[in-house]
Design a protein around this motif. Structure first.
Motif, PDB file in Angstrom:
ATOM      1  N   GLY B 126      -6.200  -2.715   4.557  1.00  0.00           N
ATOM      2  CA  GLY B 126      -5.164  -3.456   4.597  1.00  0.00           C
ATOM      3  C   GLY B 126      -4.029  -3.750   3.257  1.00  0.00           C
ATOM      4  N   PHE B 127      -4.818  -3.375   1.834  1.00  0.00           N
ATOM      5  CA  PHE B 127      -4.131  -3.633   0.795  1.00  0.00           C
ATOM      6  C   PHE B 127      -3.290  -3.090   0.176  1.00  0.00           C
ATOM      7  CE2 PHE B 127      -8.627  -6.227   0.336  1.00  0.00           C
ATOM      8  CZ  PHE B 127      -7.520  -7.778   0.868  1.00  0.00           C
ATOM      9  N   ARG B 144      -2.210  -1.794  -9.286  1.00  0.00           N
ATOM     10  CA  ARG B 144      -1.885  -3.113  -9.549  1.00  0.00           C
ATOM     11  C   ARG B 144      -2.723  -3.097  -8.044  1.00  0.00           C
ATOM     12  NH1 ARG B 144       2.314  -5.058 -12.035  1.00  0.00           N
ATOM     13  NH2 ARG B 144       3.088  -3.394 -13.896  1.00  0.00           N
ATOM     14  N   ILE B 145      -3.273  -2.745  -6.922  1.00  0.00           N
ATOM     15  CA  ILE B 145      -3.584  -2.807  -5.960  1.00  0.00           C
ATOM     16  C   ILE B 145      -5.430  -2.304  -5.869  1.00  0.00           C
ATOM     17  CG2 ILE B 145      -4.203  -3.398  -3.514  1.00  0.00           C
ATOM     18  CD1 ILE B 145      -0.445  -3.002  -4.117  1.00  0.00           C
ATOM     19  N   PRO B 148      -7.179  -2.951  -9.688  1.00  0.00           N
ATOM     20  CA  PRO B 148      -8.128  -4.006 -10.016  1.00  0.00           C
ATOM     21  C   PRO B 148      -9.148  -4.348  -8.604  1.00  0.00           C
ATOM     22  CG  PRO B 148      -5.912  -4.020  -9.646  1.00  0.00           C
ATOM     23  CD  PRO B 148      -6.140  -2.577  -9.557  1.00  0.00           C
ATOM     24  N   LEU B 149      -8.718  -4.595  -7.780  1.00  0.00           N
ATOM     25  CA  LEU B 149      -9.709  -4.623  -6.542  1.00  0.00           C
ATOM     26  C   LEU B 149     -11.249  -3.820  -7.144  1.00  0.00           C
ATOM     27  CD1 LEU B 149      -7.139  -5.431  -3.348  1.00  0.00           C
ATOM     28  CD2 LEU B 149      -8.950  -7.262  -5.395  1.00  0.00           C
ATOM     29  N   ARG B 152     -13.418  -5.209  -9.387  1.00  0.00           N
ATOM     30  CA  ARG B 152     -14.058  -6.104  -8.773  1.00  0.00           C
ATOM     31  C   ARG B 152     -15.270  -5.989  -8.506  1.00  0.00           C
ATOM     32  NH1 ARG B 152      -9.171  -8.196 -10.069  1.00  0.00           N
ATOM     33  NH2 ARG B 152      -8.301  -9.544 -10.798  1.00  0.00           N
ATOM     34  N   ARG B 225     -12.569 -15.224 -10.029  1.00  0.00           N
ATOM     35  CA  ARG B 225     -11.543 -16.714  -9.611  1.00  0.00           C
ATOM     36  C   ARG B 225     -10.695 -16.862  -8.698  1.00  0.00           C
ATOM     37  NH1 ARG B 225      -8.911 -13.752 -12.538  1.00  0.00           N
ATOM     38  NH2 ARG B 225      -7.058 -13.823 -13.011  1.00  0.00           N
ATOM     39  N   HIS B 226     -10.342 -16.212  -8.461  1.00  0.00           N
ATOM     40  CA  HIS B 226      -9.349 -16.114  -7.346  1.00  0.00           C
ATOM     41  C   HIS B 226     -10.085 -16.370  -5.554  1.00  0.00           C
ATOM     42  CE1 HIS B 226     -10.423 -11.894  -7.079  1.00  0.00           C
ATOM     43  NE2 HIS B 226     -10.088 -11.686  -5.505  1.00  0.00           N
ATOM     44  N   VAL B 227     -11.292 -16.296  -5.710  1.00  0.00           N
ATOM     45  CA  VAL B 227     -12.059 -16.280  -3.941  1.00  0.00           C
ATOM     46  C   VAL B 227     -12.483 -17.429  -4.092  1.00  0.00           C
ATOM     47  CG1 VAL B 227     -14.644 -15.023  -3.344  1.00  0.00           C
ATOM     48  CG2 VAL B 227     -13.373 -13.784  -4.754  1.00  0.00           C
ATOM     49  N   ARG B 228     -12.574 -18.302  -5.206  1.00  0.00           N
ATOM     50  CA  ARG B 228     -12.762 -19.453  -5.306  1.00  0.00           C
ATOM     51  C   ARG B 228     -11.892 -20.562  -4.564  1.00  0.00           C
ATOM     52  NH1 ARG B 228     -14.325 -19.865 -10.755  1.00  0.00           N
ATOM     53  NH2 ARG B 228     -12.235 -20.969 -11.824  1.00  0.00           N
ATOM     54  N   LYS B 229     -12.779 -21.279  -3.764  1.00  0.00           N
ATOM     55  CA  LYS B 229     -11.944 -22.219  -2.674  1.00  0.00           C
ATOM     56  C   LYS B 229     -11.356 -23.911  -3.542  1.00  0.00           C
ATOM     57  CE  LYS B 229     -11.607 -20.649   0.925  1.00  0.00           C
ATOM     58  NZ  LYS B 229     -10.719 -20.107   2.649  1.00  0.00           N
ATOM     59  N   THR B 230     -10.591 -24.512  -3.437  1.00  0.00           N
ATOM     60  CA  THR B 230      -9.841 -25.579  -4.053  1.00  0.00           C
ATOM     61  C   THR B 230     -10.785 -26.771  -3.081  1.00  0.00           C
ATOM     62  OG1 THR B 230      -8.131 -25.225  -3.218  1.00  0.00           O
ATOM     63  CG2 THR B 230      -8.688 -25.437  -5.411  1.00  0.00           C
TER      64      THR B 230
END
Lengths: 245, 230
Positions: B126-127, B144-145, B148-149, B152, B225-230
């Motif tokens: 999908g990305f 770019r997509i 990097p993914l 990770r 870090r983008h996976v963490r929820k606030t």
């Protein structure tokens, strides 16, 4: 009005499975078309052919004056003019909201970063989440993510917006915030092709309803006609099923 | 048998003299291996059969034979051929250090290219489609997509490979290199105390592995870090 999308006798196969059968459809600039039909009827496949996420096997597709062929340059030209919103949002998870919105304008349109960010903030404001610009997609609710996805597509200033079941992956309480944004967009005159099961939205926004079943366009009608007196038996059955509750 | 703790303590600093060479082999081979792995990965993911099949054959060969055998073929086997001894690469193939680097690099490249391929295949389609729909070119989507993914996703398996590489550097001792295991073997030959000496070597390897693991944990935390929820 000028025709912006023209599908002529388009056919699509998955192996031996005939997914789209002689599809003919012309969409004029500014028109809002809702595509509906049972699952597996070819709705998504059809709109995914419009920006060549799927390749058609025969027939012609002309979008914004360019015919879609194997020519990669023309495909890229068409994709710049056609925004798309997906069922699963498909925001780039490793980029902030703002980075998601500015990526394509910077790389494809060669817009300067500051300008791209200004445009991004304008559209984020329009989808009512400017305060989320520096968050990552995973920190947003589904409805917010889908509004970001709409803003991302709008940042490319497209001629047409395609929506592929934009509310199907959302919790019920978030559907309306997305539909509200889509309704705003329709009122601003955007050309829209929406695959959706939201019949309320279809009734209030669509100029035409395209009803598909088994890979064919069975019926094309104004919402007032389609919902009150569908001509085909298949459309009657379909409406009976989804409006029963 | 007697067990001499002081022998462990006194051999530690001696074995540590081989630490530099161990880390050197690890770093240089990991770097060369990574560069080679990216090339093999691109071949393996190509749609052209004449690129795919050599990559598959390479991966099959280097994953399918023992690293020790690969090292011996390069160090002991290749010099059997006169034309190699006459060639410009002889100064390199004559040197046990470079033979070790070549064997380790060629071997790890096969594994790393598969680790990275796993990452690439794991990236949600999908990305990529979203990138296409936005008009990004294939190169832009890749850099770019996808990349990097994929990186990770590949990090946990890659850290595993680095740990494995650290231990593989010990094989360089079989071609005369005085890295840590080589030093340990020499001390054993002098002292006839394999138990204490190899325990000392084990302690150092375990510390190094702990450092590698901790470093990768930090890298993974940062990269995700983008996976963490606030």
């Amino acid at each position: 009005m000028a025709d912006i999308i023209v599908l002529e006798k388009m056919n699509k196969f998955y192996g031996t499975y005939h997914a789209l059968k002689d599809v003919n459809l012309t969409i004029a600039k500014g028109e809002k078309v809702v595509v509906c039909g049972p699952s597996g009827s070819g709705k998504s496949t059809m709109i995914r052919c419009i920006n060549r996420l799927e390749e058609h096997d025969s027939g012609r597709i002309t979008v914004a004056g360019e015919e879609l062929t194997d020519d990669e340059k023309k495909i890229d030209l068409v994709r710049r003019e056609v925004g798309m919103v997906f069922q699963n949002f498909n925001l780039f998870p490793h980029m902030t909201v703002l980075e998601n919105l500015t990526l394509a304008p910077r790389l494809v349109r060669k817009t300067a970063t500051a300008e791209a960010e200004a445009i991004a903030m304008k559209y984020l404001t329009r989808v009512r989440i400017p305060d989320q610009a520096h968050k990552y997609p995973s920190q947003l609710s589904g409805g917010q993510q889908q509004r970001v996805a709409i803003a991302r597509a709008l940042c490319m200033n497209p001629e047409v917006m395609l929506f592929d079941e934009p509310t199907s992956a959302l919790d019920p309480e978030m559907i309306s915030e997305v539909l509200d944004v889509m309704t705003d967009l329709a009122q601003e005159g955007m050309t829209m092709v929406c695959v959706t099961h939201e019949m309320g939205f279809a009734r209030s926004v669509a100029d035409r309803i395209v009803f598909m079943d088994h890979g064919e366009i069975v019926e094309v009608a104004k919402p007032s006609d389609f919902f009150v007196s569908p001509k085909s038996e298949r459309a009657r059955t379909f409406l009976g099923q989804i409006l029963a509750h | 048998m007697s067990f001499d703790l002081s022998l462990i303590a006194s051999s530690l600093p001696k074995i540590l003299q081989g630490l530099g060479l161990t880390l050197n082999l690890l770093a240089v081979s990991t770097l060369f291996g990574l560069i080679l792995a990216v090339g093999i990965l691109l071949m393996r993911l190509s749609r052209r059969a004449w690129l795919v099949w050599p990559a598959r054959a390479y991966i099959y060969f280097f994953r399918g034979t023992p690293l020790l055998v690969q090292l011996f073929v390069i160090y002991h086997g290749l010099p059997q051929f006169g034309f190699i001894r006459q060639s410009v690469v002889w100064p390199i193939l004559r040197d046990p250090y470079w033979c070790s680097v070549i064997a380790l690099s060629l071997n790890t490249a096969a594994y790393v290219s598969e680790i990275l391929r796993g990452g690439v295949l794991g990236v949600d389609k999908g990305f990529i489609e979203a990138g296409k729909a936005l008009g990004l070119s294939k190169f832009q989507r890749t850099t770019r997509i996808t990349a990097p993914l994929a990186v990770r996703l590949a990090l946990p398996a890659y850290s595993n490979e680095i740990v494995s590489m650290l231990k593989s550097t010990a094989l360089a001792s079989t071609v005369t290199l005085m890295e840590m295991t080589g030093v340990a073997r020499t001390i054993v030959a002098d002292t006839f105390a394999p138990y204490e000496i190899f325990i000392a070597a084990t302690i150092i390897y375990l510390v190094l592995v702990w450092i590698i693991q901790t470093a990768f944990t930090l890298i993974e935390t940062y990269a995700n870090r983008h996976v963490r929820k606030t």
